[in-house]
Design a protein around this motif. Sequence first.
Motif, PDB file in Angstrom:
ATOM      1  N   LEU A  16       0.767  -1.091   0.118  1.00 21.72           N
ATOM      2  CA  LEU A  16      -0.358  -0.440  -0.041  1.00 21.72           C
ATOM      3  C   LEU A  16       0.985   1.033  -0.025  1.00 21.72           C
ATOM      4  CD1 LEU A  16      -2.207  -1.093   2.236  1.00 21.72           C
ATOM      5  CD2 LEU A  16      -2.694  -0.965   0.010  1.00 21.72           C
ATOM      6  N   MET A  17       0.360   2.351  -0.616  1.00 22.04           N
ATOM      7  CA  MET A  17       1.339   3.076  -0.733  1.00 22.04           C
ATOM      8  C   MET A  17       0.683   4.952  -0.608  1.00 22.04           C
ATOM      9  SD  MET A  17       2.679   2.513  -4.949  1.00 22.04           S
ATOM     10  CE  MET A  17       3.664   3.931  -5.201  1.00 22.04           C
ATOM     11  N   ASP A  18       1.208   5.267   0.213  1.00 22.37           N
ATOM     12  CA  ASP A  18       1.000   7.000   0.368  1.00 22.37           C
ATOM     13  C   ASP A  18       0.482   7.647  -0.897  1.00 22.37           C
ATOM     14  OD1 ASP A  18       3.181   7.477   0.002  1.00 22.37           O
ATOM     15  OD2 ASP A  18       3.574   8.345   2.619  1.00 22.37           O
ATOM     16  N   LYS A  63      -4.976   7.379   3.899  1.00 19.38           N
ATOM     17  CA  LYS A  63      -5.501   6.953   3.148  1.00 19.38           C
ATOM     18  C   LYS A  63      -3.692   6.386   1.930  1.00 19.38           C
ATOM     19  CE  LYS A  63      -8.446  10.587   2.405  1.00 19.38           C
ATOM     20  NZ  LYS A  63      -9.130  11.811   1.813  1.00 19.38           N
ATOM     21  N   ARG A  64      -4.660   5.567   1.213  1.00 22.70           N
ATOM     22  CA  ARG A  64      -3.845   4.182   0.434  1.00 22.70           C
ATOM     23  C   ARG A  64      -4.190   4.465  -0.149  1.00 22.70           C
ATOM     24  NH1 ARG A  64      -0.505   7.038   3.281  1.00 22.70           N
ATOM     25  NH2 ARG A  64      -0.058   5.513   5.615  1.00 22.70           N
ATOM     26  N   TRP A  65      -2.977   3.686  -1.432  1.00 22.53           N
ATOM     27  CA  TRP A  65      -3.219   2.586  -2.900  1.00 22.53           C
ATOM     28  C   TRP A  65      -2.924   1.863  -3.274  1.00 22.53           C
ATOM     29  CZ3 TRP A  65      -3.387   7.880  -1.848  1.00 22.53           C
ATOM     30  CH2 TRP A  65      -4.513   8.729  -1.867  1.00 22.53           C
TER      31      TRP A  65
END
Length: 64
Positions: free
Chosen positions: A5-7, A43-45
Amino acid sequence: MEEKLMDIHAVASMMSVKHQSMRKIIREAEDFPKVIILGERIKRWKQTEILEWINKKHESKSVT
């Protein structure tokens, strides 16, 4: 394999843009991957979804 997961800063870095520009891309690109909200300010993607989105954009530009 675990999903990374990336910010927003990591996504912006991956795309070589400033995080302010990344916010605009997220807001305006209807097909941008959905955010995962882990908390009020977290929030993450998914990295794989971001990579797929970038590749799709790259392929569509190459076709024209």
